[in-house]
Design an enzyme around this catalytic site. Structure first.
Site, PDB file in Angstrom:
ATOM      1  N   THR A  68       0.777  -1.637  -0.677  1.00  0.00           N
ATOM      2  CA  THR A  68       0.090  -0.544  -0.379  1.00  0.00           C
ATOM      3  C   THR A  68       1.064   1.422  -0.012  1.00  0.00           C
ATOM      4  O   THR A  68       2.120   1.603   0.722  1.00  0.00           O
ATOM      5  CB  THR A  68      -0.997  -0.018   1.842  1.00  0.00           C
ATOM      6  OG1 THR A  68      -1.511  -1.194   1.104  1.00  0.00           O
ATOM      7  CG2 THR A  68      -2.196   1.451   1.472  1.00  0.00           C
ATOM      8  N   TRP A  98       0.722   1.656   5.762  1.00  0.00           N
ATOM      9  CA  TRP A  98       0.111   1.133   7.150  1.00  0.00           C
ATOM     10  C   TRP A  98       0.734  -0.228   6.566  1.00  0.00           C
ATOM     11  O   TRP A  98      -0.184  -1.006   6.569  1.00  0.00           O
ATOM     12  CB  TRP A  98      -1.433   0.724   6.488  1.00  0.00           C
ATOM     13  CG  TRP A  98      -2.347   2.646   6.172  1.00  0.00           C
ATOM     14  CD1 TRP A  98      -2.482   3.509   5.057  1.00  0.00           C
ATOM     15  CD2 TRP A  98      -2.866   3.331   7.319  1.00  0.00           C
ATOM     16  NE1 TRP A  98      -3.299   4.707   5.194  1.00  0.00           N
ATOM     17  CE2 TRP A  98      -3.374   4.046   7.058  1.00  0.00           C
ATOM     18  CE3 TRP A  98      -2.348   3.006   8.947  1.00  0.00           C
ATOM     19  CZ2 TRP A  98      -4.212   5.331   7.625  1.00  0.00           C
ATOM     20  CZ3 TRP A  98      -3.515   4.564   9.286  1.00  0.00           C
ATOM     21  CH2 TRP A  98      -3.422   5.060   8.733  1.00  0.00           C
ATOM     22  N   ASP A 157     -23.285  -2.565  22.077  1.00  0.00           N
ATOM     23  CA  ASP A 157     -24.571  -2.310  23.195  1.00  0.00           C
ATOM     24  C   ASP A 157     -25.383  -3.195  23.867  1.00  0.00           C
ATOM     25  O   ASP A 157     -25.889  -2.619  24.886  1.00  0.00           O
ATOM     26  CB  ASP A 157     -25.612  -2.348  21.534  1.00  0.00           C
ATOM     27  CG  ASP A 157     -26.664  -1.371  21.678  1.00  0.00           C
ATOM     28  OD1 ASP A 157     -26.511  -0.298  22.062  1.00  0.00           O
ATOM     29  OD2 ASP A 157     -27.483  -2.507  21.891  1.00  0.00           O
ATOM     30  N   GLY A 212     -23.371   0.241  28.888  1.00  0.00           N
ATOM     31  CA  GLY A 212     -22.267   2.014  29.353  1.00  0.00           C
ATOM     32  C   GLY A 212     -21.321   0.453  29.509  1.00  0.00           C
ATOM     33  O   GLY A 212     -20.043   0.639  28.941  1.00  0.00           O
ATOM     34  N   GLU A 223      -6.339  -5.990   3.657  1.00  0.00           N
ATOM     35  CA  GLU A 223      -6.431  -6.762   2.516  1.00  0.00           C
ATOM     36  C   GLU A 223      -7.431  -6.925   2.335  1.00  0.00           C
ATOM     37  O   GLU A 223      -7.827  -7.691   1.819  1.00  0.00           O
ATOM     38  CB  GLU A 223      -6.310  -8.088   3.793  1.00  0.00           C
ATOM     39  CG  GLU A 223      -5.449  -8.107   4.093  1.00  0.00           C
ATOM     40  CD  GLU A 223      -3.939  -9.399   4.042  1.00  0.00           C
ATOM     41  OE1 GLU A 223      -4.057  -9.440   2.177  1.00  0.00           O
ATOM     42  OE2 GLU A 223      -3.166  -8.722   4.381  1.00  0.00           O
TER      43      GLU A 223
HETATM   44  C1  LIG Z   1      -4.386  -1.459  10.705  1.00  0.00           C
HETATM   45  C2  LIG Z   1      -3.698  -1.577   9.255  1.00  0.00           C
HETATM   46  C3  LIG Z   1      -2.772  -2.310   8.747  1.00  0.00           C
HETATM   47  C4  LIG Z   1      -2.321  -2.170   7.278  1.00  0.00           C
HETATM   48  N1  LIG Z   1      -1.709  -3.364   7.276  1.00  0.00           N
HETATM   49  C5  LIG Z   1      -0.755  -2.938   5.736  1.00  0.00           C
HETATM   50  C6  LIG Z   1       0.282  -4.118   5.386  1.00  0.00           C
HETATM   51  O1  LIG Z   1       0.917  -4.658   6.371  1.00  0.00           O
HETATM   52  N2  LIG Z   1       0.722  -4.002   4.723  1.00  0.00           N
HETATM   53  C7  LIG Z   1       0.237  -3.794   2.807  1.00  0.00           C
HETATM   54  O2  LIG Z   1       0.282  -3.228   1.840  1.00  0.00           O
HETATM   55  N3  LIG Z   1      -0.853  -2.348   3.052  1.00  0.00           N
HETATM   56  C8  LIG Z   1      -1.569  -2.292   5.003  1.00  0.00           C
HETATM   57  N4  LIG Z   1      -2.617  -1.793   5.185  1.00  0.00           N
HETATM   58  C9  LIG Z   1      -3.589  -0.730   3.708  1.00  0.00           C
HETATM   59  C10 LIG Z   1      -4.618  -1.262   3.219  1.00  0.00           C
HETATM   60  O3  LIG Z   1      -4.645  -2.663   2.890  1.00  0.00           O
HETATM   61  C11 LIG Z   1      -5.725  -0.608   2.746  1.00  0.00           C
HETATM   62  O4  LIG Z   1      -5.565   0.350   3.663  1.00  0.00           O
HETATM   63  C12 LIG Z   1      -6.350  -0.669   1.568  1.00  0.00           C
HETATM   64  O5  LIG Z   1      -5.821  -1.351   0.762  1.00  0.00           O
HETATM   65  C13 LIG Z   1      -7.829   0.311   1.539  1.00  0.00           C
HETATM   66  O6  LIG Z   1      -6.258   1.778   0.410  1.00  0.00           O
HETATM   67  P1  LIG Z   1      -6.789   3.214   1.437  1.00  0.00           P
HETATM   68  O7  LIG Z   1      -6.398   2.807   2.645  1.00  0.00           O
HETATM   69  O8  LIG Z   1      -5.680   3.851   0.134  1.00  0.00           O
HETATM   70  O9  LIG Z   1      -8.191   3.262   1.329  1.00  0.00           O
HETATM   71  P2  LIG Z   1      -8.155   3.845  -0.810  1.00  0.00           P
HETATM   72  O10 LIG Z   1      -8.128   2.586  -2.061  1.00  0.00           O
HETATM   73  O11 LIG Z   1      -8.027   5.480  -0.417  1.00  0.00           O
HETATM   74  O12 LIG Z   1      -9.966   3.835  -0.706  1.00  0.00           O
HETATM   75  C14 LIG Z   1     -10.954   4.374   0.203  1.00  0.00           C
HETATM   76  C15 LIG Z   1     -12.283   3.621  -0.389  1.00  0.00           C
HETATM   77  O13 LIG Z   1     -12.519   4.245  -1.461  1.00  0.00           O
HETATM   78  C16 LIG Z   1     -13.538   3.165  -1.668  1.00  0.00           C
HETATM   79  N5  LIG Z   1     -13.043   2.254  -3.074  1.00  0.00           N
HETATM   80  C17 LIG Z   1     -11.724   1.745  -3.645  1.00  0.00           C
HETATM   81  N6  LIG Z   1     -11.700   1.630  -4.720  1.00  0.00           N
HETATM   82  C18 LIG Z   1     -13.364   1.602  -4.844  1.00  0.00           C
HETATM   83  C19 LIG Z   1     -13.746   1.595  -6.674  1.00  0.00           C
HETATM   84  N7  LIG Z   1     -14.207   0.978  -7.563  1.00  0.00           N
HETATM   85  N8  LIG Z   1     -15.160   1.864  -6.646  1.00  0.00           N
HETATM   86  C20 LIG Z   1     -15.901   2.648  -5.510  1.00  0.00           C
HETATM   87  N9  LIG Z   1     -15.433   2.695  -4.275  1.00  0.00           N
HETATM   88  C21 LIG Z   1     -14.023   2.027  -4.100  1.00  0.00           C
HETATM   89  C22 LIG Z   1     -12.792   1.761  -0.651  1.00  0.00           C
HETATM   90  O14 LIG Z   1     -13.721   1.133  -0.116  1.00  0.00           O
HETATM   91  C23 LIG Z   1     -12.605   2.593   0.641  1.00  0.00           C
HETATM   92  O15 LIG Z   1     -13.643   3.396   0.838  1.00  0.00           O
HETATM   93  C24 LIG Z   1      -2.687  -1.544   6.143  1.00  0.00           C
HETATM   94  C25 LIG Z   1      -4.022  -0.966   6.808  1.00  0.00           C
HETATM   95  C26 LIG Z   1      -4.195  -1.155   8.333  1.00  0.00           C
HETATM   96  C27 LIG Z   1      -5.678   0.178   8.562  1.00  0.00           C
END
Ligand SMILES: Cc1cc2nc3c(=O)[nH]c(=O)nc-3n(C[C@H](O)[C@H](O)[C@H](O)COP(=O)(O)OP(=O)(O)OC[C@H]3O[C@@H](n4cnc5c(N)ncnc54)[C@H](O)[C@@H]3O)c2cc1C
Length: 398
Positions: free
Chosen positions: A147, A177, A351, A355, A378
């Site tokens: 990511t 992330w 819920d 509390g 993921e």
């Molecule tokens: C605690 C945590 C641990 C993580 N660990 C790892 C890790 O070890 N390695 C790694 O590589 N990544 C990791 N991630 C990253 C994670 O995989 C990403 O956060 C995730 O893939 C979403 O990417 P983004 O946060 O950039 O959101 P975005 O991709 O910007 O998405 C934003 C919104 O757009 C929506 N969206 C996406 N595509 C579409 C579409 N075609 N049409 C409409 N809506 C859409 C999504 O559902 C979301 O609601 C981690 C994330 C977290 C929170």
């Protein structure tokens, strides 16, 4: 002649509220043994400390040697000091660990499915020999960098890139992330090259590589999440995974990890249901136990229904995987369905506890908050829905 009706076998059998369809009975002896040993570890070592870890944003690193001793790191890999278990056993490991906390399960998912798997599947013999035995023992910790700050759902658009310079590669870019990032000895980093996306094993002391802890998370607080930065990092050719080029490399790792998550989240939901039942039985309101109200029973029954469906999907998925017949679409449906089920169970259990439900002294709020990450990482729920939609229609939705 009239006879007294006898209760059927199923009526007389005691019901396990966390396993209404007797999934455990259909497991092999070895699978049950794996579940029991990880479950015992969670009960004895994880549950007593995990609320405190969550509250104080601390990954319980001291548990890593014992986790490794259980044989759960890279558990499905044959050789290299790994346990060589089947996929159902791996699922049960995830379920038991996540009954403790999603953060601990994330540690094992990342180490096993996202890092040991690609080294095993796409690495050179030298890379496997060098990393897998130490990773199985927990002596080397790894992270998976896919990511990027500008959008995780669209990994094909990655900006991190590497170019050849003599026998080496020069890596530049940033990842965001990243689970285990700040404690990793090696990062499996996916970067764009002239040949397509390739995997690089970036070691923690490589010049120009740095990891920065991401703080202020309200979710997965017992897990380490970091940003990774690559500033002209020199990576030798011997640290490039030779066996894969293209997005299918990281995507195949994600399929392994998502499979485990589909089992894991059920563990979190089971922990919430168990506590909700106990609480509802002992909480007296308006002169009777909360559990004796129709509304509470319907809510608990709904939780059990969601957990049961998730368990059956995971078990069938595991059997398909062990038969070599699992497809990424099936994994997407399972990750989406089971995580959605688990987060709904956790929120409703929160819920039902009133509390008390907002205190980390009870499990639902911690699981509900953790699952906010699990439903996003993921592949977000939307991404998995679109994967299933594409399989149904043949269209890439816009
Ligand atoms: C605690 C945590 C641990 C993580 N660990 C790892 C890790 O070890 N390695 C790694 O590589 N990544 C990791 N991630 C990253 C994670 O995989 C990403 O956060 C995730 O893939 C979403 O990417 P983004 O946060 O950039 O959101 P975005 O991709 O910007 O998405 C934003 C919104 O757009 C929506 N969206 C996406 N595509 C579409 C579409 N075609 N049409 C409409 N809506 C859409 C999504 O559902 C979301 O609601 C981690 C994330 C977290 C929170």
């Amino acid at each position: 002649m009239a006879t007294n009706p006898q209760p059927s076998r199923s009526q007389s059998r005691e019901i396990d509220p966390l396993d209404l369809y007797s999934v455990r009975a259909s497991l092999s002896d070895e699978e049950r043994l794996v579940q029991d040993s990880v479950g015992k570890f969670v009960d004895e070592q994880v549950l007593p400390i995990i609320a405190d870890c969550f509250e104080h944003e601390r990954f319980p690193r001291e548990l890593v040697p014992e986790i490794a001793q259980l044989g759960v790191l890279g558990s499905t890999i044959e050789g290299y000091g790994c346990a060589g278990l089947n996929s159902v056993s791996y699922g049960l490991i995830c379920q038991e660990l996540e009954r403790g906390d999603s953060g601990l399960r994330s540690f094992v998912s990342v180490q096993s499915s996202l890092c040991m798997f690609p080294i095993y599947a796409y690495g050179s013999e030298e890379q496997r020999d060098r990393w897998l035995p130490r990773m199985a023992k927990g002596e080397a910790i790894a992270c998976f960098g896919l990511t990027e700050p500008h959008g995780g759902s669209d990994p094909a658009n990655m900006k991190t890139h590497a170019r050849r310079k003599g026998k080496d590669w020069i890596l530049n870019g940033a990842k965001m992330w990243i689970t285990n990032g700040s404690i990793a000895d090696v990062a499996v980093v996916w970067a764009q090259t002239e040949e397509g996306i390739r995997g690089f094993l970036v070691e923690k002391d490589f010049k120009g590589f740095s990891a920065e802890l991401i703080k202020h998370k309200m979710s997965l607080r017992a897990s380490i999440t970091s940003s990774l930065f690559f500033d002209n990092v020199v990576v030798p050719e011997s640290n490039v995974l030779p066996g894969v080029i293209g997005l299918k490399g990281p995507l195949s790792c994600l399929t392994q990890a998502r499979y485990g998550i589909s089992w894991g989240v059920t563990g979190a939901a089971q922990a919430c249901l168990a506590q909700a039942i106990e609480y509802a039985k002992t909480r007296a309101l308006f002169g009777k136990p909360l559990a004796a109200t129709q509304s509470a029973q319907i809510r608990l029954a709904e939780m059990a229904r969601k957990i049961t469906s998730a368990q059956l999907i995971s078990l069938q998925l595991g059997r398909l995987k062990d038969a070599g017949e699992m497809s990424p679409t099936q994994v997407s449906l399972a990750k989406w369905n089971n995580t959605r089920a688990a987060i709904e169970v956790a929120r409703d259990a929160r819920d039902l506890l009133g509390g008390a439900g907002i205190s980390v002294e009870y499990v639902p709020i911690r699981h509900a908050l953790n699952l906010e990450s699990v439903i996003t990482y993921e592949g977000t729920e939307t991404v998995h829905q679109l994967t299933v939609g594409r399989a149904l229609t043949g269209f890439n939705a816009v």
